[in-house]
Design a protein around this motif. Structure first.
Motif, short mmCIF file in Angstrom:
data_model
loop_
_atom_site.label_atom_id
_atom_site.label_comp_id
_atom_site.label_asym_id
_atom_site.label_seq_id
_atom_site.Cartn_x
_atom_site.Cartn_y
_atom_site.Cartn_z
N HIS A 40 37.64 31.33 39.12
CA HIS A 40 36.79 32.45 39.50
C HIS A 40 36.87 33.56 38.44
CE1 HIS A 40 34.92 35.74 41.64
NE2 HIS A 40 36.06 36.40 41.68
N HIS A 43 34.78 32.92 35.63
CA HIS A 43 33.35 32.82 35.97
C HIS A 43 32.85 31.38 35.99
CE1 HIS A 43 33.48 37.14 35.47
NE2 HIS A 43 33.91 36.98 34.24
N ALA A 129 31.99 42.53 32.62
CA ALA A 129 32.26 41.67 33.77
C ALA A 129 32.81 42.48 34.93
CB ALA A 129 33.25 40.57 33.38
N ALA A 133 31.06 43.17 38.75
CA ALA A 133 31.73 42.64 39.94
C ALA A 133 31.83 43.67 41.05
CB ALA A 133 33.12 42.13 39.56
N GLN A 137 27.97 37.97 45.29
CA GLN A 137 27.21 36.98 44.53
C GLN A 137 26.77 35.85 45.46
OE1 GLN A 137 29.25 35.34 41.16
NE2 GLN A 137 27.68 33.82 40.75
#
Length: 204
Positions: A40, A43, A129, A133, A137
């Motif tokens: 995770h 990604h 990133a 976040a 998602q």
């Protein structure tokens, strides 16, 4: 210092309080949880499916609930992401755990050491990133058509409806399911809006 900030964060997350729950999780399941967290953070997957993993752990005869597993996942995710931001080596990571090492089960420390040694360097935590976040998602969507057969409040039964289940990874990486029902007119409106979005995307 980098190690100090990670250690302070871990104290705030109450590692000692989670140690008993971590001790319940067999080494192979804990390793799988750590692997999913690393994927995770890289990604490669949208999130950690704690509900599915929890169900498998329970099926093996171990009593643990999904909230406890999610808490453990958050602690390990914080540890790995902090270590990545500070470019900690495996030994620095274990040192950063400090007093937590003495309360964590030996198999958990071994897994953390092994996973970080093998894959820790692959984690890239960019500012972009981290900024992205902040919202959930989308992972998956499922639907089914049903017919109402009984109701305390509805006089006209046998009406069709659509049940939607949307799987979403929240900003912390936990995958959750959200379900809701729509009447056929509501579903048609929902479908129309998706067609409008698709038409707009065609112009981009």
């Amino acid at each position: 210092m980098a190690g100090g900030s990670a250690a302070r964060g871990l104290q705030a997350l109450d590692v000692s309080g989670a140690a008993d729950k971590i001790n319940l999780i067999p080494q192979d399941f804990f390793a799988e949880l750590c692997e999913q967290i690393i994927q995770h953070l890289n990604h490669k997957i949208p999130g950690v499916n704690t509900a599915e993993l929890c169900q498998r752990i329970q099926t093996s005869g171990i009593e643990i609930n999904v909230d406890d597993l999610a808490k453990i996942a958050n602690i390990v995710s914080f540890l790995f992401s902090t270590a990545a931001r500070n470019n900690l080596s495996t030994e620095e990571l274990i040192t950063t755990l400090g007093s937590a090492v003495s309360v964590l089960p030996k198999h958990a420390v071994q897994v953390i050491r092994h996973v970080w040694n093998e894959e820790g360097k692959s984690i890239g935590v960019s500012e972009d990133a981290r900024d992205m976040a902040t919202v959930g998602q989308f992972v998956d969507i499922k639907w089914k058509l049903g017919v109402a057969m009984s109701s305390d409040s509805c006089r006209s039964l046998k009406y069709p409806y659509v049940t939607m289940t949307i799987k979403v990874a929240n900003p912390s990486g936990q995958i959750t399911d959200r379900s809701f029902e729509m009447t056929i007119p509501q579903f048609k409106n929902f479908f129309r809006q998706f067609k409008e979005m698709a038409a707009v995307l065609e112009t981009v």
